[in-house]
Design an enzyme around this catalytic site. Structure first.
Site, short mmCIF file in Angstrom:
data_model
loop_
_atom_site.label_atom_id
_atom_site.label_comp_id
_atom_site.label_asym_id
_atom_site.label_seq_id
_atom_site.Cartn_x
_atom_site.Cartn_y
_atom_site.Cartn_z
N PHE A 179 21.93 17.65 -32.36
CA PHE A 179 22.27 16.35 -31.78
C PHE A 179 21.43 15.31 -32.48
CE2 PHE A 179 21.91 12.65 -29.09
CZ PHE A 179 23.24 12.42 -28.78
N ASP A 216 14.08 15.27 -37.57
CA ASP A 216 14.50 14.35 -36.52
C ASP A 216 13.60 14.58 -35.30
OD1 ASP A 216 15.65 13.01 -34.39
OD2 ASP A 216 17.70 13.53 -34.92
N LYS A 225 13.35 6.42 -29.45
CA LYS A 225 13.13 6.61 -28.03
C LYS A 225 11.75 6.14 -27.58
CE LYS A 225 16.64 10.16 -27.38
NZ LYS A 225 17.65 9.25 -26.82
#
Length: 406
Positions: A147, A232, A261
């Site tokens: 993801f 990531d 985030k």
């Protein structure tokens, strides 16, 4: 004299969203109106312990005082210049973020997906200019069940049909291999490979933690093949796993790290690509950009986030409370939990499907004052703010045991 408008209830507000909001989310039926630390409060005044923390965007809790102060201070001075001009906050932010992550250069962006897209562009440009891959033939190797976001290019190499179906044609140039499989990865790398792009821990897939040595193997394979290792760390980074970056569990230094985030402190969207000078040095003016990337407000908040991480306090808390989380979940195996995976203060919990789906378990937890979120099937994710106390964490685990027993 006109009477003040009556405040709408949670049910009324949820119904009001239906005709005007695109249906790209299926939220739990709770309407949050206020938050502080690890707690949120709905419009009726009911309190909930937040065990999701905005998918790690709220690593430092809701409205952390140091982050709120930094935002207010900057709001009184300057919020946006665009990158057409310099601003007095960006250099300091970039210097400290590069030092924190052990990298040379920083490319500031806004969202996690933007960071991934930027990382892909950097890898391809590097492949053509440094490695010498023929034009338009660069490939990037990725892992199944990944993801990395939901833009058109990113869903092109997703294996989640919900994210892909109906959005083609897809962007070429990606090779998908099983996660945690070094032999398959080695077989997929060739002279056209620009980079290997993976999550050190696969979050959306259910907090999938690779075998010890996998990340070291990825680093060795990419170094031997002369391609970039792009990690990531948008969900796994910035303290969540008990280290600043999850790759640090194996003392690995990627060529490029993607951040987002938590970098915005739960206040503004902030992301960044941090990497070696060889990788990020390929970009030139006009080849990539963002009007809001590196804006003064984002840089001020991002700097305050880096200051919190520089002390090591939050990394230690995640490691210590992560042990409590693991102990509590271990006690639940065979009592409604069929298995779990965790690293630091982050867990994917597989519930016995006979008890309910992940969504059903999340709804039951919500009714008991705990907010968590399902992922696939009967798996729920637990990722509370790193500011949660041990007492609050144990209480949440007790509530999970109660829900499973019921």
């Amino acid at each position: 004299m006109t009477a003040p408008a009556r405040a709408r209830t949670s049910d009324e507000l949820i119904r009001a969203e239906e005709p005007v909001l695109a249906h790209n989310y299926h939220p739990l039926p709770v309407v949050v109106a206020h938050a502080e630390g690890a707690w949120v409060e709905d419009v009726e005044g009911r309190r909930y312990l937040d065990m999701l923390a905005g998918y790690s965007a709220l690593n430092f809790g809701h409205r952390h005082p140091a982050l709120i102060e930094a935002a207010y201070r900057q709001l009184d001075r300057l919020t946006l210049t665009s990158r057409a001009f310099h601003n007095d906050k960006l250099a300091g932010f970039a210097e400290r973020l590069a030092r924190l992550t052990g990298q040379d250069m920083v490319l500031p962006m806004n969202t996690g997906a933007e960071a991934v897209e930027s990382g892909i562009k950097v890898a391809r440009k590097w492949a053509y200019e440094v490695k010498g891959v023929p034009a338009d033939r660069a490939t990037i190797v990725v892992a199944a069940d990944n993801f990395h976001g939901r833009t058109t290019t990113i869903v092109s190499f997703s294996t989640d049909e919900t994210a892909r179906s109906g959005f083609g044609p897809f962007t070429p140039g990606f090779r998908i291999v099983p996660y945690n499989d070094l032999a398959a990865l080695e077989a997929a790398i060739d002279e056209t490979t620009a980079a290997v792009l993976i999550e050190p821990v696969q979050g959306e897939a259910g907090v999938i933690v690779p075998d010890d040595g996998y990340l070291t193997g990825v680093r060795e394979l990419t170094r031997r093949a002369g391609c970039l290792f792009v990690a990531d760390e948008i969900q796994s980074g910035l303290g969540r796993t008990g280290r600043t970056l999850a790759v640090e569990h194996e003392n690995v230094v990627p060529d490029v790290v993607l951040l987002g985030k938590a970098l915005g402190g739960g206040i503004v969207p902030v992301s960044a690509v941090v990497g070696s000078r060889e990788a990020l040095g390929v970009l030139r003016p006009g080849e990539h950009g963002s009007t809001f990337g590196g804006n003064p407000l984002a840089a001020a908040v991002g700097t305050a986030v880096v200051e919190l991480l520089e002390t090591g306090e939050f990394q230690r808390r995640a490691a210590e409370l992560g042990a409590v989380l693991r102990e509590g979940l271990t006690d639940l195996v065979g009592r409604g939990v069929v298995g779990f995976r965790s690293r630091g203060l982050w867990a994917g919990v597989d519930v016995d499907p006979a008890i309910g789906t992940g969504r059903e378990i999340s709804e039951r937890l919500m009714r008991e004052g705990i907010l968590a979120k399902d992922t696939h099937g009967s798996t729920i994710r637990l990722a509370p703010p790193l500011t949660i106390t041990e007492t609050e964490l144990r209480s949440a685990l007790g509530t999970l045991a109660k829900v499973l027993a019921a």
